[in-house]
Design a protein around this motif. Structure first.
Motif, mmCIF file in Angstrom:
data_model
loop_
_atom_site.group_PDB
_atom_site.id
_atom_site.type_symbol
_atom_site.label_atom_id
_atom_site.label_comp_id
_atom_site.label_asym_id
_atom_site.label_seq_id
_atom_site.Cartn_x
_atom_site.Cartn_y
_atom_site.Cartn_z
ATOM 1 N N ALA A 143 -1.795 -63.184 11.523
ATOM 2 C CA ALA A 143 -3.116 -62.857 10.988
ATOM 3 C C ALA A 143 -3.866 -61.930 11.936
ATOM 4 N N PHE A 144 -3.785 -62.206 13.231
ATOM 5 C CA PHE A 144 -4.450 -61.345 14.214
ATOM 6 C C PHE A 144 -3.769 -59.987 14.294
ATOM 7 N N LEU A 145 -2.435 -59.981 14.347
ATOM 8 C CA LEU A 145 -1.711 -58.719 14.446
ATOM 9 C C LEU A 145 -2.005 -57.822 13.255
ATOM 10 N N ALA A 146 -2.068 -58.413 12.062
ATOM 11 C CA ALA A 146 -2.368 -57.615 10.875
ATOM 12 C C ALA A 146 -3.791 -57.086 10.920
ATOM 13 N N ALA A 147 -4.738 -57.927 11.360
ATOM 14 C CA ALA A 147 -6.135 -57.500 11.427
ATOM 15 C C ALA A 147 -6.313 -56.328 12.384
ATOM 16 N N VAL A 148 -5.620 -56.380 13.520
ATOM 17 C CA VAL A 148 -5.733 -55.316 14.510
ATOM 18 C C VAL A 148 -5.235 -53.985 13.949
ATOM 19 N N GLN A 149 -4.254 -54.041 13.033
ATOM 20 C CA GLN A 149 -3.697 -52.806 12.493
ATOM 21 C C GLN A 149 -4.700 -52.026 11.640
ATOM 22 N N HIS A 150 -5.799 -52.669 11.252
ATOM 23 C CA HIS A 150 -6.825 -51.979 10.485
ATOM 24 C C HIS A 150 -7.706 -51.081 11.357
ATOM 25 N N LEU A 151 -7.631 -51.255 12.672
ATOM 26 C CA LEU A 151 -8.517 -50.522 13.571
ATOM 27 C C LEU A 151 -7.983 -49.125 13.867
ATOM 28 N N PRO A 152 -8.874 -48.164 14.095
ATOM 29 C CA PRO A 152 -8.431 -46.880 14.648
ATOM 30 C C PRO A 152 -7.738 -47.106 15.985
ATOM 31 N N ALA A 153 -6.859 -46.196 16.347
ATOM 32 C CA ALA A 153 -5.972 -46.415 17.490
ATOM 33 C C ALA A 153 -6.712 -46.735 18.784
ATOM 34 N N ARG A 154 -7.729 -45.964 19.147
ATOM 35 C CA ARG A 154 -8.394 -46.188 20.433
ATOM 36 C C ARG A 154 -9.225 -47.473 20.402
ATOM 37 N N GLN A 155 -9.830 -47.807 19.274
ATOM 38 C CA GLN A 155 -10.525 -49.085 19.173
ATOM 39 C C GLN A 155 -9.538 -50.237 19.342
ATOM 40 N N ARG A 156 -8.366 -50.081 18.772
ATOM 41 C CA ARG A 156 -7.321 -51.097 18.899
ATOM 42 C C ARG A 156 -6.946 -51.298 20.363
ATOM 43 N N ALA A 157 -6.754 -50.192 21.067
ATOM 44 C CA ALA A 157 -6.388 -50.274 22.476
ATOM 45 C C ALA A 157 -7.484 -50.944 23.298
ATOM 46 N N VAL A 158 -8.732 -50.583 23.033
ATOM 47 C CA VAL A 158 -9.854 -51.177 23.768
ATOM 48 C C VAL A 158 -9.933 -52.673 23.505
ATOM 49 N N LEU A 159 -9.811 -53.077 22.252
ATOM 50 C CA LEU A 159 -9.899 -54.496 21.912
ATOM 51 C C LEU A 159 -8.799 -55.292 22.612
ATOM 52 N N ILE A 160 -7.583 -54.777 22.614
ATOM 53 C CA ILE A 160 -6.468 -55.504 23.221
ATOM 54 C C ILE A 160 -6.632 -55.583 24.733
ATOM 55 N N LEU A 161 -7.002 -54.484 25.360
ATOM 56 C CA LEU A 161 -7.170 -54.501 26.805
ATOM 57 C C LEU A 161 -8.335 -55.383 27.235
ATOM 58 N N ARG A 162 -9.432 -55.332 26.508
ATOM 59 C CA ARG A 162 -10.625 -56.083 26.904
ATOM 60 C C ARG A 162 -10.544 -57.551 26.487
ATOM 61 N N ASP A 163 -10.238 -57.817 25.222
ATOM 62 C CA ASP A 163 -10.341 -59.183 24.714
ATOM 63 C C ASP A 163 -9.047 -59.985 24.806
ATOM 64 N N VAL A 164 -7.902 -59.312 24.840
ATOM 65 C CA VAL A 164 -6.628 -60.030 24.949
ATOM 66 C C VAL A 164 -6.195 -60.131 26.413
ATOM 67 N N LEU A 165 -6.209 -59.007 27.111
ATOM 68 C CA LEU A 165 -5.765 -59.003 28.511
ATOM 69 C C LEU A 165 -6.894 -59.280 29.490
ATOM 70 N N ASP A 166 -8.128 -59.320 28.990
ATOM 71 C CA ASP A 166 -9.295 -59.642 29.804
ATOM 72 C C ASP A 166 -9.532 -58.614 30.904
ATOM 73 N N TRP A 167 -9.273 -57.345 30.602
ATOM 74 C CA TRP A 167 -9.586 -56.287 31.547
ATOM 75 C C TRP A 167 -11.082 -56.007 31.533
ATOM 76 N N SER A 168 -11.586 -55.488 32.624
ATOM 77 C CA SER A 168 -12.992 -55.076 32.680
ATOM 78 C C SER A 168 -13.167 -53.755 31.940
ATOM 79 N N ALA A 169 -14.408 -53.434 31.625
ATOM 80 C CA ALA A 169 -14.688 -52.158 30.972
ATOM 81 C C ALA A 169 -14.269 -50.997 31.859
ATOM 82 N N GLU A 171 -11.814 -50.992 34.179
ATOM 83 C CA GLU A 171 -10.355 -50.898 34.183
ATOM 84 C C GLU A 171 -9.852 -50.269 32.883
ATOM 85 N N THR A 172 -10.452 -50.669 31.775
ATOM 86 C CA THR A 172 -10.051 -50.132 30.471
ATOM 87 C C THR A 172 -10.347 -48.644 30.388
#
Length: 349
Positions: A143-169, A171-172
């Motif tokens: 469900a999460f993987l499918a939802a992420v695929q709806h995002l534009p590419a750079r928004q997707r990258a930011v969300l994964i780096l910030r909210d999944v990997l817990d990187w700082s703004a 670092e991202t």
């Protein structure tokens, strides 16, 4: 490490599982993630002079992998995700499910749990981020993987780096070659967009990740009911508003769009051609597996003219209240990744 191939190979072995998982989150496709993990390490070797020391290696690889995935997504801009599907049972409640099933993403593929376990094991060995961060159930579920695929590419990258990997703004921003304000702006747009495509009842979505004895028994009964062609037993295992969705080309569905069924009776009726067909007709065999921290079954079909059972579909199950709430069937092209046999003999189970 600049010229030590053996040291580089050791680092590749250590970090490859989580880099491949990162690429999978970005792309949704298991096979593409394998290719992009390989591309990441090829780029890392090519630009190894930029490596600044042990403390930066993991982040450096993630940055390379993210940019490699962005390059692929730039070339695949025409990939379309279905934003809605007709519901054949509009009167039934759909409160705990996403607006559209994950199979509406044509390229989405399940991810084997044994590879997720490898990420956990490697991180434990190296003392990297804890498993709760890297492979938290809510960040690897379909469900999460499918939802992420709806995002534009750079928004997707930011969300994964910030909210999944817990990187700082910061670092991202460094990884993406952009500014901190741009990262914060992208994250503010990405979070509500993803929530629109996620299950509304979060407690169901974040059920315990470990496979319990009760879950395994439920899957065993599900397999037994179908292999014995027992429609009554199958119905007892389903919630009243259970859903079944089939990726195009999966589970006998040959249309160009995903199929989506809802309601216990509808699902049981869908199995009727196999379960209630004439003697000597098609028959099924199923093997239990796990995908994306959910129970799953690999289904093999044997037609009367065939000596063996051939791959048919890999179905990922969502459970709720000790019943099956959703069955998501994907094409069998990922059987190899799960270590599944290419066929089953007539005397195998």
């Amino acid at each position: 490490m600049h010229d030590d191939e053996a040291a580089f190979a050791e680092l590749v072995t250590r970090h490859r599982p989580e880099i491949q998982l990162h690429c999978y989150r970005m792309l949704g496709s298991f096979h593409e993630a394998e290719d992009l993990a390989q591309e990441t390490f090829l780029r890392a070797w090519r630009y190894r002079a930029d490596y600044r020391g042990p403390g930066t290696y993991r982040a450096w690889l993630y940055s390379i992998a993210t940019r490699a995935c962005l390059d692929v997504l730039k070339r695949h801009r025409r990939r379309q995700v279905r934003t809605s599907l007709p519901d054949p049972s509009p009167e039934a409640t759909t409160s705990y499910l996403a607006p559209t099933p994950p199979v509406a993403v044509p390229w989405l593929q399940p991810y084997p749990d044994h590879l997720l376990d490898e990420v956990v094991d490697r991180n434990a060995e190296s003392g990297a981020s804890p498993a709760s961060t890297v492979v938290a159930r809510e960040t690897v579920e379909l469900a999460f993987l499918a939802a992420v695929q709806h995002l534009p590419a750079r928004q997707r990258a930011v969300l994964i780096l910030r909210d999944v990997l817990d990187w700082s703004a910061r670092e991202t921003a460094s990884a993406l070659g952009t500014s901190v304000p741009a990262v914060n702006s992208a994250l503010q747009r990405a979070r509500p967009a993803v929530r629109q495509h996620l299950p509304s009842r979060r407690l169901d979505w974040t059920a315990p990740a470990n496979s319990s004895a009760g879950d395994r028994e439920l899957v065993r009964r599900y397999i037994d009911a179908i292999e014995r062609s027992d429609a009554t037993a199958l119905a007892e295992l389903l919630v009243a508003d259970a859903r079944s969705s089939h990726q195009a080309g999966a589970g006998g569905h040959t249309g160009t769009e995903p199929a989506w069924y809802q309601g216990r009776g509808t699902l049981v009726a869908a199995w009727a051609p196999v379960m209630e067909g004439p003697a000597g007709g098609p028959s099924l065999r199923m093997l239990p597996v796990r995908a994306n921290r959910q129970p799953a079954v690999a289904t093999y079909l044997r037609l009367p003219c065939q000596p063996d059972y051939m791959p048919f579909a890999l179905a990922v199950l969502s459970l709720a209240n000790d019943r099956i709430a959703e069955v998501m069937a994907f094409r069998p092209e990922v059987f190899d990744a799960f270590g599944l046999p290419p066929r089953l003999g007539n005397d195998e189970s």
